[in-house]
Design a protein around this motif. Structure first.
Motif, PDB file in Angstrom:
ATOM      1  N   ASN A 288       0.658  -1.361  -0.014  1.00  0.00           N
ATOM      2  CA  ASN A 288      -0.121   0.014  -0.014  1.00  0.00           C
ATOM      3  C   ASN A 288       0.701   1.252  -0.030  1.00  0.00           C
ATOM      4  O   ASN A 288       0.413   2.422  -0.429  1.00  0.00           O
ATOM      5  CB  ASN A 288      -0.847   0.020   1.235  1.00  0.00           C
TER       6      ASN A 288
ATOM      7  N   SER B 175       0.967   3.792  -3.262  1.00  0.00           N
ATOM      8  CA  SER B 175       0.241   4.738  -3.361  1.00  0.00           C
ATOM      9  C   SER B 175       0.404   6.136  -2.633  1.00  0.00           C
ATOM     10  O   SER B 175      -0.409   7.151  -2.797  1.00  0.00           O
ATOM     11  CB  SER B 175      -1.287   4.290  -2.994  1.00  0.00           C
ATOM     12  N   GLU B 176       1.312   5.946  -1.737  1.00  0.00           N
ATOM     13  CA  GLU B 176       1.609   7.169  -0.875  1.00  0.00           C
ATOM     14  C   GLU B 176       2.401   8.071  -1.771  1.00  0.00           C
ATOM     15  O   GLU B 176       3.583   8.066  -2.155  1.00  0.00           O
ATOM     16  CB  GLU B 176       2.187   6.761   0.388  1.00  0.00           C
ATOM     17  N   LYS B 177       2.051   9.509  -1.906  1.00  0.00           N
ATOM     18  CA  LYS B 177       2.771  10.355  -2.588  1.00  0.00           C
ATOM     19  C   LYS B 177       3.476  11.138  -1.593  1.00  0.00           C
ATOM     20  O   LYS B 177       3.338  11.621  -0.587  1.00  0.00           O
ATOM     21  CB  LYS B 177       1.682  11.107  -3.555  1.00  0.00           C
TER      22      LYS B 177
ATOM     23  N   ASP C  99      -0.938   7.474 -11.691  1.00  0.00           N
ATOM     24  CA  ASP C  99      -1.857   8.083 -10.938  1.00  0.00           C
ATOM     25  C   ASP C  99      -3.403   7.611 -10.965  1.00  0.00           C
ATOM     26  O   ASP C  99      -3.794   8.122 -12.096  1.00  0.00           O
ATOM     27  CB  ASP C  99      -1.942   9.524 -10.906  1.00  0.00           C
ATOM     28  N   ASN C 100      -3.780   6.970 -10.269  1.00  0.00           N
ATOM     29  CA  ASN C 100      -5.084   6.421 -10.468  1.00  0.00           C
ATOM     30  C   ASN C 100      -5.487   5.631 -11.712  1.00  0.00           C
ATOM     31  O   ASN C 100      -6.414   5.905 -12.497  1.00  0.00           O
ATOM     32  CB  ASN C 100      -6.412   7.549 -10.194  1.00  0.00           C
TER      33      ASN C 100
ATOM     34  N   THR D 299      -2.342  -2.047 -12.178  1.00  0.00           N
ATOM     35  CA  THR D 299      -3.040  -0.807 -12.221  1.00  0.00           C
ATOM     36  C   THR D 299      -4.214  -0.748 -13.168  1.00  0.00           C
ATOM     37  O   THR D 299      -5.055   0.081 -13.071  1.00  0.00           O
ATOM     38  CB  THR D 299      -2.061   0.341 -12.880  1.00  0.00           C
TER      39      THR D 299
ATOM     40  N   ASN E  19      -2.642  -1.956  -7.216  1.00  0.00           N
ATOM     41  CA  ASN E  19      -2.413  -0.388  -6.840  1.00  0.00           C
ATOM     42  C   ASN E  19      -2.606   0.165  -8.018  1.00  0.00           C
ATOM     43  O   ASN E  19      -1.416   0.480  -8.805  1.00  0.00           O
ATOM     44  CB  ASN E  19      -0.963  -0.057  -6.202  1.00  0.00           C
ATOM     45  N   LYS E  20      -3.579   1.230  -8.124  1.00  0.00           N
ATOM     46  CA  LYS E  20      -3.795   1.848  -9.355  1.00  0.00           C
ATOM     47  C   LYS E  20      -2.927   3.179  -9.185  1.00  0.00           C
ATOM     48  O   LYS E  20      -2.604   3.747 -10.412  1.00  0.00           O
ATOM     49  CB  LYS E  20      -5.301   2.322  -9.261  1.00  0.00           C
ATOM     50  N   THR E  21      -2.469   3.510  -7.883  1.00  0.00           N
ATOM     51  CA  THR E  21      -1.459   4.644  -8.085  1.00  0.00           C
ATOM     52  C   THR E  21       0.055   3.890  -7.563  1.00  0.00           C
ATOM     53  O   THR E  21      -0.071   3.460  -6.583  1.00  0.00           O
ATOM     54  CB  THR E  21      -1.907   5.604  -6.960  1.00  0.00           C
TER      55      THR E  21
ATOM     56  N   CYS F 188       3.735   4.988  -6.980  1.00  0.00           N
ATOM     57  CA  CYS F 188       4.652   6.181  -6.644  1.00  0.00           C
ATOM     58  C   CYS F 188       6.098   5.304  -6.117  1.00  0.00           C
ATOM     59  O   CYS F 188       6.000   4.818  -5.171  1.00  0.00           O
ATOM     60  CB  CYS F 188       4.204   7.119  -5.648  1.00  0.00           C
TER      61      CYS F 188
END
Length: 669
Positions: A48, A51-53, A62-63, A95, A179-181, A183
């Protein structure tokens, strides 16, 4: 009679208990290092944190949206393109969005790119990094490159596992978090393998180029021939591999006119002995010239191959050539066949200074010679004989592991180029539980400390050995990452990813196997039957517990056919142990055998040991094995105890025990 039976049972129990105590005292400590696997949380697998920016991260998705492309070099190899396509597939499954894969001429250098071995990326890593790689995650781009395309390929698979949290679990199964995002932390790192040449010889590693994904380089991952056998795909980099002296000088071509080129036994020149191929007479100067010319021809036909092996045939009944000249050379070197073989190799190495000349340290050539050094381009493939899988070579806590440890240390004084040939499965019982994960990190540490340039982990060439994929995965990571790898965490994470909700019970089962082996203090041999461990991890009580745990694991994933199938592979190992138990009822044995046959048929398994089929196991071998196990279990457990221990037992148990000892001592029943 009833009272006599009870008395004998009591005495036997005392004998067993005291004998086990004596064995433990004699050993000084358990032969296996303890290991404990933990249940790895399923949520932790999902990465997870991707997903943290943050300001120190590059946003790749990004999504589900991205501006990135995957860029390959113009001269991209087949294997590198496959790696790029794997990355493309991983991102799409992660994603929901597919990245385009393009070559440099199609790329826009000002666009967002993941550059793989591309001139558009950063500079290649400097220095000798073997087939390692550099990964740069910058403000706008990602670059993955090695000194060679093989290194870049490793970089792609390393990026997928180490940065994206995926796991190449089997040839057919890859764990991919969703994870769609995505980073990624900005970084500039160089990754170098702990072991330069890495191979796990197993049926599974050559399937669907899984070897490339787990970053092995001892397997030909560039092959376009799907019909190639495991033997043809293995040993990447070697023109010849082992037991090959007749490939250079064949009996068919020379024996009729020159029997003196071949080994002597009892005054007679032979090309075979005890139904196996014999050896060459290495003290004969004409033999060297023929071998040298033959090697020159092989090199001319395969100029890019760096490693060429010259080693004796596989004959445990004949200790090399027994002519007077060969015997004298071997005796002068300390009683090892290397007295003739290593000087022969040194001459070949001098004749071909731009190639590596290897040989096997095996059987009569296992022992390092006295007063002979290896040339810089000689490689010794040192076989772990006798070896042990319950005591690390670093610790050498039992006689077998200590003996191999000494061999490695002696050879390290002679050469800085050693390839360890380690044996990591039970070749006589491929399906039986074999808890040998505990020693692997320390073995790797031992290799790193002793001039080991390569490791050849020989597992099973047959489909479906016990924990075959997990063992290959762990060993490959150790050879890549080094001895600092946390094996317990690696196994725990793998089990969580592969077995899902059944993972806690699988972990419990593995911990029980490992702890019971540790508590027994027994060696773990490559041809052990059940009986050496009948008072330890393969006791009837433990096998019963294993069956209960696996039943609970299956119940935890009931209705999920894929996970149920994965648990069945462990169930097969437990049932195999159960069918060998010497004192179960005929009905229980029949049920266990029926389950073994059912699972083997379902999973396409045809071999139960390296040299015997399931069919033969059903016809004759199981019955013969059980007869042997029953015979062994009737032997008094006092056998093998020390004289002092026997006296102590006699004093404790009375004259009945003394008579048993005395009768066995004189060979009577």
């Amino acid at each position: 009679m009833k009272h006599l039976k009870k008395a004998i049972a009591s005495v036997t129990a005392l004998v067993i208990s005291a004998s086990n105590t004596l064995c433990a005292c004699a050993a000084g400590k358990n032969s296996v290092e303890p290991i404990k696997f933990e249940s790895f949380p399923q949520e932790a697998l999902q990465m997870n944190s991707l997903s943290e920016k943050s300001s120190n991260k590059l946003i790749v998705f990004d999504n589900g949206k991205t501006e990135f492309s995957i860029v390959l070099p113009q001269d991209c190899s087949k294997a590198l393109r496959e790696a790029a396509e794997t990355l493309q597939n991983v991102f799409e499954r992660m994603t929901g969005t597919a990245l385009p894969v393009i070559i440099e001429s199609q790329a826009d250098s000002s666009a967002r790119n993941i550059c793989i071995d591309s001139a558009l990326g950063t500079e290649r890593p400097n220095g000798d990094i073997s087939d390692g790689y550099r990964i740069v995650i910058g403000d706008t781009d990602i670059s993955i490159c090695g000194a060679t395309q093989a290194g870049s390929r490793n970089g792609v698979y390393g990026f997928i596992e180490d940065f994206l949290g995926c796991m190449f679990l089997t040839p057919d199964d890859t764990f991919i978090p969703e994870n769609k995002t995505v980073c990624l932390e900005k970084t500039d790192r160089v990754f170098k393998p702990a072991t330069s040449w890495r191979d796990v010889y197993a049926y599974e590693t050559v399937q669907d180029n899984w070897a490339a994904k787990i970053r092995l380089n001892g397997i030909d991952v560039e092959s376009d021939n799907p019909e190639k056998s495991i033997e043809e795909l293995q040993y990447e980099g070697w023109g010849t591999w082992c037991h090959d002296c007749y490939d250079y000088l064949s009996p068919d071509d020379y024996f009729a006119e020159h029997p003196e080129y071949f080994s002597e036994k009892d005054g007679v020149r032979v090309t075979s002995y005890d139904n196996r191929e014999a050896y060459l007479c290495l003290s004969n100067p004409e033999v060297f010239e023929i071998v040298k010319n033959s090697l020159a021809k092989k090199i001319e036909e395969n100029p890019d191959v760096m490693y060429w092996d010259f080693s004796g045939n596989d004959n445990p009944s004949l200790a090399g050539c027994q002519c007077e000249a060969c015997k004298a050379a071997d005796k002068a070197a300390g009683g090892t066949g290397m007295g003739t073989l290593l000087p022969f190799l040194n001459k070949l190495a001098k004749a071909f200074p731009d190639k590596y000349i290897s040989t096997l340290a095996y059987l009569h050539t296992l022992k390092a010679p006295k007063n002979i050094k290896a040339e810089p381009n000689v490689v010794i493939k040192l076989c772990s004989m006798p070896g042990d899988q319950a005591s690390s070579y670093l610790d050498g806590a039992n006689a077998n592991s200590a003996e191999f440890k000494a061999q490695v240390e002696e050879w390290s004084k002679i050469t800085d180029k050693i390839v360890v040939w380690d044996y990591v499965v039970n070749f006589a019982h491929l399906l039986m539980p074999f808890p040998n994960f505990a020693v692997q990190a320390k073995n790797q540490q031992f290799y790193e400390e002793n001039n080991i340039i390569g490791v050849f982990h020989q597992a099973s060439r047959e489909k479906g050995g016990e924990f075959a994929c997990l063992r290959s995965y762990v060993l490959s990571r150790l050879m890549w990452e080094g001895s600092g790898t946390d094996v317990a965490e690696c196994v725990s994470k793998y089990v969580a990813a592969y077995y899902g909700e059944a993972a806690p019970k699988v972990i419990e089962y593995m911990n029980l196997c490992a702890s019971e082996l540790c508590a027994s203090g027994k060696k773990l041999g490559l041809y052990d039957g059940l009986m050496p461990h009948y008072s330890g991890y393969l006791s009837e009580n433990n096998v019963k517990k294993y069956k209960e745990l696996i039943s609970e694991a299956k119940a935890a994933v009931a209705g999920n056919s894929e996970l149920e199938s994965r648990i069945e592979a462990i169930e097969l190992s437990v049932e195999y142990a159960a069918v060998l138990l010497p004192e179960i009822s005929d009905a229980e044995r029949k049920a266990a055998l029926a389950k073994i046959n059912e699972l083997c048929e379902k999973h396409g398994i045809t071999m139960v040991c390296e040299w015997n089929s399931l069919e033969n196991f059903n016809k004759t071998d199981l019955e013969a094995t059980i007869a042997g196990e029953k015979k062994d279990i009737k032997k008094p457990y006092i056998i093998g105890a020390s004289v002092a221990g026997a006296a102590a037992l006699a004093a404790a148990a009375g004259t009945v025990v003394y008579k048993i000892i005395k009768k066995k001592k004189h060979g009577k029943d």
